[in-house]
Motif scaffolding. Structure first.
Motif, mmCIF file in Angstrom:
data_model
loop_
_atom_site.group_PDB
_atom_site.id
_atom_site.type_symbol
_atom_site.label_atom_id
_atom_site.label_comp_id
_atom_site.label_asym_id
_atom_site.label_seq_id
_atom_site.Cartn_x
_atom_site.Cartn_y
_atom_site.Cartn_z
ATOM 1 N N ARG A 294 20.503 -14.330 -32.401
ATOM 2 C CA ARG A 294 21.801 -13.831 -32.861
ATOM 3 C C ARG A 294 22.944 -14.222 -31.914
ATOM 4 N N GLY A 295 22.645 -15.040 -30.893
ATOM 5 C CA GLY A 295 23.698 -15.585 -30.053
ATOM 6 C C GLY A 295 23.945 -14.879 -28.738
ATOM 7 N N PHE A 296 23.098 -13.937 -28.381
ATOM 8 C CA PHE A 296 23.265 -13.213 -27.115
ATOM 9 C C PHE A 296 22.384 -13.846 -26.048
ATOM 10 N N THR A 297 22.735 -13.596 -24.801
ATOM 11 C CA THR A 297 21.941 -14.081 -23.678
ATOM 12 C C THR A 297 21.505 -12.868 -22.852
ATOM 13 N N MET B 231 27.484 -16.848 -25.525
ATOM 14 C CA MET B 231 28.293 -16.504 -26.687
ATOM 15 C C MET B 231 28.599 -15.008 -26.676
ATOM 16 N N ASN B 232 29.512 -14.569 -27.473
ATOM 17 C CA ASN B 232 29.860 -13.171 -27.721
ATOM 18 C C ASN B 232 30.504 -12.456 -26.547
ATOM 19 N N GLY B 233 30.363 -12.960 -25.321
ATOM 20 C CA GLY B 233 30.962 -12.312 -24.173
ATOM 21 C C GLY B 233 30.386 -10.948 -23.855
ATOM 22 N N ILE B 234 29.200 -10.645 -24.351
ATOM 23 C CA ILE B 234 28.563 -9.357 -24.111
ATOM 24 C C ILE B 234 27.586 -9.498 -22.946
ATOM 25 N N GLU B 235 27.732 -8.640 -21.937
ATOM 26 C CA GLU B 235 26.783 -8.588 -20.820
ATOM 27 C C GLU B 235 25.665 -7.626 -21.212
ATOM 28 N N CYS C 105 10.247 -9.259 -29.313
ATOM 29 C CA CYS C 105 11.239 -9.129 -30.395
ATOM 30 C C CYS C 105 12.649 -9.086 -29.828
ATOM 31 N N ALA C 106 12.834 -8.380 -28.718
ATOM 32 C CA ALA C 106 14.166 -8.295 -28.104
ATOM 33 C C ALA C 106 14.667 -9.686 -27.729
ATOM 34 N N ILE C 107 13.823 -10.454 -27.067
ATOM 35 C CA ILE C 107 14.218 -11.797 -26.663
ATOM 36 C C ILE C 107 14.510 -12.653 -27.887
ATOM 37 N N ASP C 108 13.612 -12.617 -28.869
ATOM 38 C CA ASP C 108 13.765 -13.441 -30.068
ATOM 39 C C ASP C 108 15.020 -13.092 -30.865
ATOM 40 N N VAL C 109 15.140 -11.832 -31.250
ATOM 41 C CA VAL C 109 16.248 -11.418 -32.112
ATOM 42 C C VAL C 109 17.591 -11.599 -31.407
#
Length: 191
Positions: free
Chosen positions: A30-33, A1-5, A22-26
């Motif tokens: 929020r839709g990032f990979t 999602m979001n198209g953010i690398e 926390c980085a992985i969870d949040v």
């Protein structure tokens, strides 16, 4: 999602477990990979024993499409990341094209080494070596847990990692929305 690398970088040993978890969870919530990277791929171990797989070694990361980079702190950051030439180049590249750069606790020294903190306020992690690196890099350490300075977001207190990552996720959502709007506008003009 979001198209953010998005690249999340951490030391192969002695990273700050809470920051990385926390980085992985949040970010995923929020839709990032986020792509998990370290100085080597494979199993890594945090300061309190968390084991995670680094999907890619830093030397294999392509900077061409990278929109954001988040560097996790910990005692291992000083040993493995502060002076890593590839990480330094990735931070410079992402920052140079206006992408988001985040650094937790001691990892802010990576940004100082990369030369992107000159004249900027940063969260002042209370460790003499880190503060020395920040000041040598021209940063202005502040007595706040999370500091946003342009597209740079720093953390000084691991207990505030969730707030730090929520701030980063919100900024990334803004970047994604702006990118979609720009692409839509470009599509209008090219038809």
């Amino acid at each position: 999602m979001n198209g953010i690398e998005l690249l999340v970088v951490f030391a192969p040993q002695d990273f700050r477990d809470q920051e990385l978890l926390c980085a992985i969870d949040v970010l995923t919530r929020r839709g990032f990979t986020p792509v998990l990277a370290s100085t080597r791929s494979g199993t890594t171990r945090g300061m309190v024993g968390t084991e995670l797989e680094a999907a890619v070694a830093l030397d294999w990361v392509s900077e061409d499409t990278l929109d954001a980079i988040v560097v996790i702190g910990g005692t291992g950051a000083q040993v493995h990341l502060w002076h890593h030439p590839t990480l330094k180049r990735l931070v410079q590249t992402v920052h140079g094209r206006g992408g988001l750069v985040g650094a937790g606790t001691s990892a802010a020294a990576v940004l100082a080494q990369a030369g992107v903190l000159q004249g900027r306020e940063v969260a002042g992690f209370d460790h003499p070596d880190t503060l020395h690196e920040l000041r040598d890099g021209g940063a202005r350490p502040q007595d706040r847990a999370v500091v946003v300075s342009g597209s740079i977001v720093t953390l000084s207190d691991e207990s505030q990692a969730t707030a730090w990552l929520e701030t980063i996720a919100g900024m990334l959502e803004g970047f994604a929305a702006a990118s979609r709007a720009s692409n839509a506008q470009h599509s209008e003009f090219s038809t």
